[in-house]
Design an enzyme around this catalytic site. Structure first.
Site, short mmCIF file in Angstrom:
data_model
loop_
_atom_site.label_atom_id
_atom_site.label_comp_id
_atom_site.label_asym_id
_atom_site.label_seq_id
_atom_site.Cartn_x
_atom_site.Cartn_y
_atom_site.Cartn_z
N HIS A 32 0.80 -1.23 0.00
CA HIS A 32 0.00 0.00 0.00
C HIS A 32 0.83 1.28 0.00
O HIS A 32 0.49 2.26 0.66
CB HIS A 32 -0.99 -0.03 1.17
CG HIS A 32 -1.99 -1.14 1.09
ND1 HIS A 32 -2.44 -1.67 -0.11
CD2 HIS A 32 -2.66 -1.83 2.06
CE1 HIS A 32 -3.32 -2.63 0.13
NE2 HIS A 32 -3.46 -2.76 1.43
N GLU A 61 -11.07 -4.17 -3.66
CA GLU A 61 -10.06 -3.17 -4.02
C GLU A 61 -9.71 -3.29 -5.50
O GLU A 61 -8.92 -4.14 -5.89
CB GLU A 61 -8.80 -3.39 -3.17
CG GLU A 61 -9.05 -3.42 -1.69
CD GLU A 61 -7.94 -4.14 -0.93
OE1 GLU A 61 -6.76 -3.81 -1.11
OE2 GLU A 61 -8.26 -5.06 -0.16
N HIS A 82 -9.92 1.35 0.04
CA HIS A 82 -9.81 0.18 0.91
C HIS A 82 -10.99 0.07 1.89
O HIS A 82 -10.82 -0.34 3.04
CB HIS A 82 -8.48 0.23 1.66
CG HIS A 82 -7.93 -1.09 2.06
ND1 HIS A 82 -8.58 -1.93 2.93
CD2 HIS A 82 -6.80 -1.73 1.68
CE1 HIS A 82 -7.85 -3.02 3.09
NE2 HIS A 82 -6.77 -2.93 2.33
C1 BGC Z 1 -4.21 -6.89 1.64
C2 BGC Z 1 -4.20 -7.66 2.92
C3 BGC Z 1 -3.90 -6.71 4.03
C4 BGC Z 1 -4.93 -5.60 4.02
C5 BGC Z 1 -4.63 -4.48 4.96
C6 BGC Z 1 -5.26 -5.84 1.70
O1 BGC Z 1 -5.25 -5.07 0.55
O2 BGC Z 1 -4.39 -7.72 0.53
O3 BGC Z 1 -3.25 -8.70 2.89
O4 BGC Z 1 -3.86 -7.35 5.27
O5 BGC Z 1 -4.97 -4.99 2.78
O6 BGC Z 1 -4.62 -4.76 6.23
#
Ligand code: BGC
Length: 347
Positions: free
Chosen positions: A103, A308, A174
């Site tokens: 991210h 997402e 998200h």
């Molecule tokens: C990921 C997860 C992650 C989460 C954030 C998602 O986009 O794929 O693995 O734990 O974001 O906490």
């Protein structure tokens, strides 16, 4: 309508922008992190349900680590090894997920104040200036994220950015959805459908191997609507690695199209996802351990799901994955829409 959302630990005043439509839907977005804080929709009995997880004020978003409602960038999802090459140069990023980047890296976009450029009852446009070298990525870029609430009960998220130099971009939202209400508990009885014939296989660190695996005959097959919990505990590599669903699906078709849906039989609320992007990470909140949320809510594992939309994870290392490279002066311009309804006979 603007209201106060508290102060950050640095003393910045955060605001909450509330948008409403005539059908009784309401959403709220903060200039802290450009986060989607609330999505209120009347259920089939006319009770207003808030269907996204979140916090009551900016302090919650500042200390939270789960990306509730977040605008994620510059690159959502993972970059293997925390490094990539562009135009013959190697760029080093923050390794914040083992040795990989997740991210964008720790200087997250959802932990920054965004500038509100426009706001009225139906939309709010937020801007973030990301300088050259931000999070380790090249090229300064002005990023604009616009949330619009339409009379068709759509929450439209438009991302627009024109970098000054060649760079890579892959923004997403998200939000954690629970269509029985944000504080209602497990989502395992809610139904999901994903318009994808395949998903990208990933290793134990969630980095794609490069293989595109057909969903046919696997627990990853959501081409017909099924309850999330039906196969989530199956003895299947992807589900073991992800501790549940946490993968990128290869969405069928191209251009702006129907990508996925979720439905709660308890409330009759349905959400349909539309996007012009090639992939979508469907994540079932496997790593929510215990999190205090809005109005005293106590969120736990698998009490929400994220849809997402994005370029495939680690696309920068996979030649056959459509790329996140955006050339200098070119527009990164993409829209994802979450559309809500609360009729009993949906789809
Ligand atoms: C990921 C997860 C992650 C989460 C954030 C998602 O986009 O794929 O693995 O734990 O974001 O906490």
């Amino acid at each position: 309508m603007r209201s106060d959302f508290g102060r950050t630990t640095k003393g910045e005043a955060a605001s909450l922008y509330t948008l409403k439509n005539r059908g009784g839907m309401e959403i709220a977005v903060s200039d802290y992190g450009a986060v989607l804080v609330k999505v209120l929709i009347p259920d089939r009995d006319g009770n207003q349900q808030d269907v996204v997880l979140g916090y009551d004020d900016v302090a919650g978003y500042e200390s939270g680590t789960l990306y509730f409602g977040a605008a994620v960038g510059r690159i959502a999802n993972r970059i293997g090894g925390g490094t990539f090459e562009l135009n013959g140069r190697t760029y080093a990023l923050t390794q914040n997920d083992g040795q990989n980047t997740l991210h964008g890296g720790t200087d997250y976009f959802d932990k920054r104040m965004w500038k509100v450029e426009e706001a009225d009852d139906s939309h709010v446009a937020l801007k973030l200036y990301s300088p050259d070298g931000d999070q380790g990525f090249p090229g300064a870029v002005d990023i604009r994220v616009t949330y619009t609430l339409t009379e068709e009960n759509e929450v439209k998220i438009h991302y627009y950015a024109v970098p000054e130099e060649d760079t890579i971009l892959n923004l997403t939202n998200h939000s954690y959805f629970n269509l029985s209400g944000h504080a209602s508990g497990s989502i395992l009885d809610q139904e999901v459908m994903i318009c994808a014939d395949a998903y990208t296989r990933a290793d134990a660190e969630s980095i794609p191997t490069g293989e595109i695996v057909p969903v046919e005959g696997t627990p990853m097959d959501f081409r017909s609507r099924k309850v999330v919990g039906r196969e989530i505990e199956a003895d299947y590599e992807a589900l073991i690695f992800g501790q549940g669903y946490d993968h990128n699906w290869v969405l069928n078709g191209s251009g702006n199209r129907y990508a996925a849906s979720m439905y709660s039989d308890k409330t009759g609320i349905e959400m349909k996802v539309y996007t012009d992007l090639p992939g979508m990470q469907f994540y079932t909140g496997n790593f929510i351990v215990q999190e205090k949320g809005k109005k005293g809510a106590d969120y736990r594992r698998r009490q929400a799901a994220c849809f997402e939309t994005q370029y495939f994870p680690d696309a920068v290392h996979k030649e056959h994955f459509e790329g996140p490279v955006v050339r200098a002066g070119q527009a990164y311009d993409t829209v994802t829409t979450y559309q809500f309804s609360s009729q009993t006979s949906s789809v």
